[in-house]
Design a protein around this motif. Structure first.
Motif, mmCIF file in Angstrom:
data_model
loop_
_atom_site.group_PDB
_atom_site.id
_atom_site.type_symbol
_atom_site.label_atom_id
_atom_site.label_comp_id
_atom_site.label_asym_id
_atom_site.label_seq_id
_atom_site.Cartn_x
_atom_site.Cartn_y
_atom_site.Cartn_z
ATOM 1 N N ARG A 104 83.094 67.457 80.303
ATOM 2 C CA ARG A 104 83.107 66.178 81.015
ATOM 3 C C ARG A 104 82.722 65.035 80.091
ATOM 4 O O ARG A 104 83.248 63.943 80.194
ATOM 5 C CB ARG A 104 82.160 66.238 82.211
ATOM 6 C CG ARG A 104 82.719 67.033 83.341
ATOM 7 C CD ARG A 104 81.858 66.922 84.578
ATOM 8 N NE ARG A 104 82.156 68.016 85.457
ATOM 9 C CZ ARG A 104 81.340 69.024 85.705
ATOM 10 N NH1 ARG A 104 80.148 69.075 85.162
ATOM 11 N NH2 ARG A 104 81.695 69.994 86.511
ATOM 12 N N ARG A 107 85.765 64.180 77.811
ATOM 13 C CA ARG A 107 87.061 64.130 78.478
ATOM 14 C C ARG A 107 87.918 63.030 77.874
ATOM 15 O O ARG A 107 87.465 61.910 77.688
ATOM 16 C CB ARG A 107 86.872 63.900 79.970
ATOM 17 C CG ARG A 107 88.169 64.019 80.734
ATOM 18 C CD ARG A 107 87.940 63.905 82.192
ATOM 19 N NE ARG A 107 87.593 62.525 82.494
ATOM 20 C CZ ARG A 107 87.317 62.094 83.699
ATOM 21 N NH1 ARG A 107 87.290 62.921 84.700
ATOM 22 N NH2 ARG A 107 87.026 60.836 83.908
ATOM 23 N N ASP A 111 91.432 57.750 84.336
ATOM 24 C CA ASP A 111 91.888 57.910 85.721
ATOM 25 C C ASP A 111 93.387 57.613 85.843
ATOM 26 O O ASP A 111 94.083 58.248 86.625
ATOM 27 C CB ASP A 111 91.088 57.012 86.656
ATOM 28 C CG ASP A 111 89.663 57.516 86.846
ATOM 29 O OD1 ASP A 111 89.430 58.723 86.607
ATOM 30 O OD2 ASP A 111 88.795 56.722 87.230
ATOM 31 N N LEU A 114 95.245 60.655 84.742
ATOM 32 C CA LEU A 114 95.194 61.685 85.777
ATOM 33 C C LEU A 114 96.209 61.417 86.876
ATOM 34 O O LEU A 114 96.858 62.342 87.373
ATOM 35 C CB LEU A 114 93.789 61.784 86.365
ATOM 36 C CG LEU A 114 92.723 62.323 85.400
ATOM 37 C CD1 LEU A 114 91.345 62.183 86.011
ATOM 38 C CD2 LEU A 114 93.008 63.756 85.023
ATOM 39 N N TYR A 141 93.015 70.414 86.203
ATOM 40 C CA TYR A 141 92.992 69.120 86.894
ATOM 41 C C TYR A 141 93.920 69.138 88.105
ATOM 42 O O TYR A 141 93.570 68.650 89.170
ATOM 43 C CB TYR A 141 93.394 67.989 85.954
ATOM 44 C CG TYR A 141 92.295 67.526 85.036
ATOM 45 C CD1 TYR A 141 90.982 67.390 85.476
ATOM 46 C CD2 TYR A 141 92.561 67.209 83.714
ATOM 47 C CE1 TYR A 141 89.986 66.962 84.638
ATOM 48 C CE2 TYR A 141 91.564 66.775 82.863
ATOM 49 C CZ TYR A 141 90.274 66.653 83.329
ATOM 50 O OH TYR A 141 89.287 66.230 82.498
ATOM 51 N N ARG A 142 95.132 69.699 87.941
ATOM 52 C CA ARG A 142 96.076 69.737 89.054
ATOM 53 C C ARG A 142 95.537 70.594 90.197
ATOM 54 O O ARG A 142 95.659 70.236 91.359
ATOM 55 C CB ARG A 142 97.423 70.277 88.589
ATOM 56 C CG ARG A 142 98.261 69.230 87.901
ATOM 57 C CD ARG A 142 99.609 69.782 87.546
ATOM 58 N NE ARG A 142 100.537 68.715 87.221
ATOM 59 C CZ ARG A 142 101.753 68.920 86.755
ATOM 60 N NH1 ARG A 142 102.189 70.144 86.558
ATOM 61 N NH2 ARG A 142 102.542 67.908 86.477
ATOM 62 N N LYS A 144 92.344 71.300 90.901
ATOM 63 C CA LYS A 144 91.213 70.616 91.519
ATOM 64 C C LYS A 144 91.720 69.480 92.418
ATOM 65 O O LYS A 144 91.223 69.284 93.520
ATOM 66 C CB LYS A 144 90.282 70.073 90.444
ATOM 67 C CG LYS A 144 89.065 69.398 91.023
ATOM 68 C CD LYS A 144 87.868 69.649 90.186
ATOM 69 C CE LYS A 144 86.690 69.021 90.870
ATOM 70 N NZ LYS A 144 85.496 69.738 90.750
ATOM 71 N N HIS A 145 92.725 68.737 91.938
ATOM 72 C CA HIS A 145 93.285 67.639 92.719
ATOM 73 C C HIS A 145 93.919 68.157 94.014
ATOM 74 O O HIS A 145 93.686 67.597 95.087
ATOM 75 C CB HIS A 145 94.327 66.893 91.884
ATOM 76 C CG HIS A 145 94.990 65.765 92.615
ATOM 77 N ND1 HIS A 145 94.326 64.606 92.932
ATOM 78 C CD2 HIS A 145 96.247 65.627 93.105
ATOM 79 C CE1 HIS A 145 95.149 63.794 93.582
ATOM 80 N NE2 HIS A 145 96.319 64.393 93.694
ATOM 81 N N PHE A 161 87.275 61.196 88.684
ATOM 82 C CA PHE A 161 87.938 62.386 89.207
ATOM 83 C C PHE A 161 86.921 63.495 89.441
ATOM 84 O O PHE A 161 86.081 63.758 88.620
ATOM 85 C CB PHE A 161 89.008 62.867 88.230
ATOM 86 C CG PHE A 161 89.626 64.162 88.635
ATOM 87 C CD1 PHE A 161 90.514 64.192 89.697
ATOM 88 C CD2 PHE A 161 89.325 65.338 87.984
ATOM 89 C CE1 PHE A 161 91.102 65.375 90.084
ATOM 90 C CE2 PHE A 161 89.916 66.521 88.366
ATOM 91 C CZ PHE A 161 90.804 66.533 89.418
ATOM 92 N N GLY A 162 87.010 64.154 90.569
ATOM 93 C CA GLY A 162 86.138 65.272 90.875
ATOM 94 C C GLY A 162 84.816 64.877 91.498
ATOM 95 O O GLY A 162 84.025 65.721 91.855
#
Length: 167
Positions: A104, A107, A111, A114, A141-142, A144-145, A161-162
């Motif tokens: 994190r 990263r 945003d 993302l 990421y996909r 989690k989204h 994100f998250g």
């Protein structure tokens, strides 16, 4: 007299303080210590058995075999740096948490990046090349989204994100 591996005092007539130190010192002549492509050092012990050098060092230092749940963590993040002061034994769960928090911190995706990833029809490999990250990170990421969308979580402007919370 001191142990030939860990320099602890040993009984007269002995070379090593424990069987573990003796095993560590008696590496097979064919294998010995070798470095893999990722920079990690491995030790060949008695035939075909391989072990990470850092794990072997900590076992010799602590004079016990590490449990399966215990992982040797390199504090400075360099797997080639096997100094005792750079090694820490942690649980697998703690180790995962350490590396997740480091991920994190470093990263590389904003945003806006993302949003492009979530709306793009390109595959993870193509997107990874475009953004300079691994395909596994794109998939993470996909996933989690999509999990957050399925749970009905809304992301407000300015929220990372998250970090969105269910209402």
């Amino acid at each position: 007299m001191t142990c030939g591996t860990c320099s602890k005092p040993v009984n007269p007539g002995r070379t090593y303080c424990s069987r573990r130190c003796a095993a560590f010192a008696n590496l097979t002549p064919k294998g010995g210590i070798y470095v893999a492509k990722d920079g990690r050092a491995y030790v060949s012990l008695r035939g075909k058995r391989k072990q990470l050098y850092s794990r072997c060092l900590m076992e010799a230092h602590w004079q016990r075999t590490l449990a399966y749940e215990e992982v040797v963590h390199h504090i400075n993040g360099d797997p080639a740096d096997d100094r005792l002061e750079n090694l820490a034994v942690v649980s697998r769960r703690e180790h995962l948490a350490i590396h997740r928090s480091e991920c994190r911190k470093h990263r590389k995706l904003s945003d806006a990046d993302l949003q492009v990833i979530f709306s793009s029809s390109l595959g993870p490999t193509a997107l990874a090349r475009e953004f300079g990250v691994s395909p596994a990170l794109i998939c993470l990421y996909r996933k989690k989204h999509s999990d957050e969308m399925r749970a009905g979580v809304e992301q407000r402007p300015g929220q990372t994100f998250g970090s969105a919370r269910a209402a």
